[in-house]
Design an enzyme around this catalytic site. Structure first.
Site, PDB file in Angstrom:
ATOM      1  N   ASP A   1      31.266  32.101  26.930  1.00  0.00           N
ATOM      2  CA  ASP A   1      32.506  32.846  27.196  1.00  0.00           C
ATOM      3  C   ASP A   1      32.274  34.354  27.076  1.00  0.00           C
ATOM      4  O   ASP A   1      32.987  35.048  26.350  1.00  0.00           O
ATOM      5  CB  ASP A   1      33.581  32.387  26.185  1.00  0.00           C
ATOM      6  CG  ASP A   1      34.962  32.937  26.510  1.00  0.00           C
ATOM      7  OD1 ASP A   1      35.205  33.314  27.678  1.00  0.00           O
ATOM      8  OD2 ASP A   1      35.798  32.993  25.590  1.00  0.00           O
TER       9      ASP A   1
ATOM     10  N   ALA B   1      42.365  32.065  18.669  1.00  0.00           N
ATOM     11  CA  ALA B   1      42.404  32.306  17.223  1.00  0.00           C
ATOM     12  C   ALA B   1      43.250  33.507  16.870  1.00  0.00           C
ATOM     13  O   ALA B   1      43.523  34.364  17.696  1.00  0.00           O
ATOM     14  CB  ALA B   1      40.982  32.535  16.718  1.00  0.00           C
TER      15      ALA B   1
HETATM   16  N1  LIG Z   1      33.490  39.928  13.595  1.00  0.00           N
HETATM   17  C1  LIG Z   1      34.418  40.710  14.162  1.00  0.00           C
HETATM   18  N2  LIG Z   1      34.413  42.036  13.941  1.00  0.00           N
HETATM   19  C2  LIG Z   1      35.359  42.831  14.501  1.00  0.00           C
HETATM   20  N3  LIG Z   1      36.328  42.399  15.290  1.00  0.00           N
HETATM   21  C3  LIG Z   1      36.381  41.098  15.553  1.00  0.00           C
HETATM   22  C4  LIG Z   1      35.438  40.181  15.003  1.00  0.00           C
HETATM   23  N4  LIG Z   1      35.737  38.951  15.444  1.00  0.00           N
HETATM   24  C5  LIG Z   1      36.821  39.093  16.222  1.00  0.00           C
HETATM   25  N5  LIG Z   1      37.204  40.384  16.309  1.00  0.00           N
HETATM   26  C6  LIG Z   1      38.355  40.896  17.092  1.00  0.00           C
HETATM   27  O1  LIG Z   1      39.290  39.852  17.319  1.00  0.00           O
HETATM   28  C7  LIG Z   1      39.432  39.589  18.712  1.00  0.00           C
HETATM   29  C8  LIG Z   1      39.586  38.095  18.945  1.00  0.00           C
HETATM   30  O2  LIG Z   1      38.461  37.430  18.426  1.00  0.00           O
HETATM   31  P1  LIG Z   1      37.749  36.208  19.156  1.00  0.00           P
HETATM   32  O3  LIG Z   1      37.348  36.598  20.529  1.00  0.00           O
HETATM   33  O4  LIG Z   1      36.698  35.703  18.284  1.00  0.00           O
HETATM   34  O5  LIG Z   1      38.991  35.210  19.194  1.00  0.00           O
HETATM   35  P2  LIG Z   1      39.370  34.149  20.294  1.00  0.00           P
HETATM   36  O6  LIG Z   1      40.732  33.693  20.015  1.00  0.00           O
HETATM   37  O7  LIG Z   1      38.288  33.168  20.377  1.00  0.00           O
HETATM   38  O8  LIG Z   1      39.410  35.057  21.563  1.00  0.00           O
HETATM   39  P3  LIG Z   1      39.211  34.662  23.116  1.00  0.00           P
HETATM   40  O9  LIG Z   1      39.072  33.197  23.159  1.00  0.00           O
HETATM   41  O10 LIG Z   1      40.451  35.210  23.743  1.00  0.00           O
HETATM   42  O11 LIG Z   1      37.990  35.385  23.533  1.00  0.00           O
HETATM   43  C9  LIG Z   1      38.181  40.169  19.352  1.00  0.00           C
HETATM   44  O12 LIG Z   1      38.404  40.535  20.704  1.00  0.00           O
HETATM   45  C10 LIG Z   1      37.913  41.364  18.448  1.00  0.00           C
HETATM   46  O13 LIG Z   1      38.709  42.466  18.829  1.00  0.00           O
END
Ligand SMILES: Nc1ncnc2c1ncn2[C@@H]1O[C@H](COP(=O)(O)OP(=O)(O)OP(=O)(O)O)[C@@H](O)[C@H]1O
Ligand SMILES: C[C@@H](O)[C@H](NC(=O)OP(=O)(O)OC[C@H]1O[C@@H](n2cnc3c(N)ncnc32)[C@H](O)[C@@H]1O)C(=O)O
Ligand SMILES: [Fe+2]
Length: 540
Positions: A454, A352
């Site tokens: 995860d 994301a």
């Molecule tokens: N609710 C939140 N509050 C603060 N920071 C956030 C929040 N959600 C996400 N982030 C930030 O954004 C980053 C990426 O978010 P997230 O892990 O949800 O995405 P992703 O693409 O699913 O990541 P991955 O699959 O690589 O773990 C997190 O590591 C964090 O730094």
């Protein structure tokens, strides 16, 4: 001016090669074992090694002799594959290496075959600190370099990717190896859905192979099943590679192993890297499938670093894991990602893009459509994960685990509006106390009958304060699901520990604290199962 003769004989490929560091010249002589029917028979493979190894070694020695004179003076070291692989094959190749080193009075270098698959890509690309996807017959894992070792960031929980494909093709009645045949037939097929199994950066193929076999038995056209099999398994490998890039902060990926010869897999990895601005490199096919060239190349690096072994120390290692190898040939170049200072307004994970509105107190998460995967699979995964994330983020909070409040969700568009939480990712602010909290939080989720799916140090947010105000939030429940299986709970712990081992500076202390905290709140049987899981994923 180093020149090394390498010998490979882990399973099906008897091979010898000469690597001249000057001119970066690699000459490979190989003789493949081809089973008449079925898969690789260990006894037949060893018989093939016995006759083929002396012949390919003789060819390599003759090449050196014709170009440079007496081999004893022209070669600096003999390198051989110590493992992983089939014991009887490994012993034949090792015996040949010892005999040659003895007769020419040269030092021996014992090479880990999986590290060689990785290093050949790093060597040929000139990349500095890549993440590596090894997609071979008997193995499948993603490796990252940290603190003097290649760490297994994620791996198959059952069979290697090539073996999974070959097992399917045996069911269809095709001869070994099946990979190239599946690739050819998939080109004419329509995608069919098969189970998609990714847990953190680990994954499993056995359910997919069975489902593919069932589909054939039910009359689904074979080219469609081939297409579904490739689209599913390669999307999984591409996804975990992207997760590893995201976790480590690396921006280079190299591919290794025989399945890397597959054009569709390379295309997916290339597309994924291009989308996130990373560089991708796949060596040419002669360096992807098993070959002694990669053994000679890594052998030369090890020899130049003084990393040789005596005959007494040269026993083979059928279970040799890549993370057991001290990396002596790489300068510790500070290539490990440095912790970031201030956090940006937008951040990108593996799945994301997240827009962070600290002042407004919101994080807007957009699960991106991935051009590398089939549109149907893509839509299914984005919808399902967005829905799970919304549901489980709230469920976790209800059982006392700090998580962001979910303000809004749109599964079709893959959108979530979440409360902004914490001031750093655990990855950049890791400590034993905080890791302890993660252990307790996971135990609570498991006690309530669901897994995170995860739990990496990027999916934990930390609010730094005085000891009592320090808060640890779990985020990103997209891979979570309900389950009452000890196995699924233990996988959560395995994923967390693997990610910590691959990125933290003092992983042992953190992992100890994490397990103690889990034990205090959760079920001891889960830790027992974790020990069992750790012994899997080995060469068989
Ligand atoms: N609710 C939140 N509050 C603060 N920071 C956030 C929040 N959600 C996400 N982030 C930030 O954004 C980053 C990426 O978010 P997230 O892990 O949800 O995405 P992703 O693409 O699913 O990541 P991955 O699959 O690589 O773990 C997190 O590591 C964090 O730094
Ligand atoms: C330990 C060692 O013996 C073992 N070797 C090994 O697995 O051989 P390797 O050459 O890396 O890979 C062989 C596999 O590679 C698959 N393969 C070859 N060409 C393929 C293609 N075009 N598409 C998909 N798979 C392919 C074959 O079906 C087979 O399963 C390993 O590296 O794990
Ligand atoms: Fe291999």
């Amino acid at each position: 001016m180093t020149r090394v003769l390498g010998i490979e004989g882990t399973a099906w490929c008897a091979s010898a090669a000469v690597f001249d560091v000057t001119g970066d010249d690699v000459r490979i002589f190989s003789d493949a074992y081809q089973p008449d029917s079925g898969g690789i028979h260990p006894r037949e493979a060893a018989e093939h090694m016995r006759s083929a190894i002396p012949a390919v070694v003789a060819e390599a020695v003759e090449l050196v002799e014709s170009k440079h004179g007496a081999p004893g003076g022209a070669i600096d070291a003999i390198a051989f594959s110590r493992g992983p692989g089939l014991g009887p094959c490994l012993r034949i190749a090792a015996t040949a290496a010892r005999a040659l080193a003895g007769s020419l009075d040269l030092p021996l270098v014992g090479v880990n075959h999986m590290v060689a698959h990785l290093e050949i890509g790093r060597h040929r690309s000139g990349f500095d600190a890549p993440v590596c996807l090894n997609a071979s017959g008997a193995n499948a894992h993603v490796l990252g370099y940290h603190d003097g070792r290649y760490r297994v960031l994620g791996e198959t929980m059952d069979t290697g990717i090539g073996n999974a494909i070959d097992k399917f093709t045996r069911h269809v009645g095709w001869t070994h190896p099946g990979g190239p045949k599946v690739e050819r037939r998939a080109k004419d097929g329509e995608y069919v859905a098969l189970p998609y199994v990714v847990k953190g950066m680990d994954f499993s193929f056995s359910g997919i192979t069975s489902a593919a076999q069932d589909a054939i038995d039910d009359g689904t056209p074979v080219e469609d099943v081939c297409r579904g099999l490739q689209e599913t398994t390669f999307a999984m490998l591409t996804e975990v590679s992207e997760r590893a890039l995201s976790l480590t902060g690396a921006d280079e990926l190299v591919l290794g192993g025989g399945v890397g010869q597959n054009g569709r897999l390379r295309e997916m990895l290339e597309t994924m890297c291009a989308e996130r601005g990373a560089s991708f490199y796949a060596p040419e096919p002669r360096f992807l499938r098993d070959n002694a060239g990669m053994i000679a190349v890594l052998g030369a690096k090890m020899y130049e670093a003084g990393d040789t072994i005596t005959i007494d120390e040269s026993r083979v290692r059928p279970d040799f894991r890549p993370d057991e190898v001290p990396v002596t040939w790489r300068a510790d170049d500070g290539s490990d990602r440095a912790p970031t200072g201030t956090e940006p307004a937008q951040t990108r994970g593996a799945e994301a893009i997240v827009d962070l509105d600290r002042d407004g107190g919101s994080a807007y998460k957009r699960r991106l459509s991935k051009a590398y995967r089939h549109p149907e699979l893509d839509a299914r995964l984005r919808r399902r994960r967005t829905r799970s994330e919304a549901r489980l983020t709230s469920e976790a909070r209800r059982v006392g685990v700090p998580t962001p409040v979910v303000f809004d969700v749109d599964p079709r568009e893959g959108l979530l509006e979440l409360q902004f939480v914490g001031d750093a990712d655990l990855r950049d602010a890791i400590s034993e106390t905080r890791v302890r909290r993660v252990g307790e939080h996971l135990a609570r989720c498991h006690g309530a009958g669901f897994v995170h799916g995860d739990p990496t140090p990027r999916n934990v947010r930390v609010r730094r304060g005085e000891a009592a105000d320090d808060l640890v939030y779990l985020i990103d429940f997209g891979l979570g699901y309900h389950s009452d299986h000890v196995e699924d709970y233990a996988m959560d712990l395995h994923v967390f520990e693997g990610a910590v081992a691959g990125t933290a500076d003092d992983p042992a202390a953190c992992i100890g604290a994490f397990e103690d905290a889990y034990r205090a709140v959760g079920d001891e049987r889960v830790l027992g199962r974790l020990r069992e899981i750790e012994t899997r994923g080995r060469y068989q």
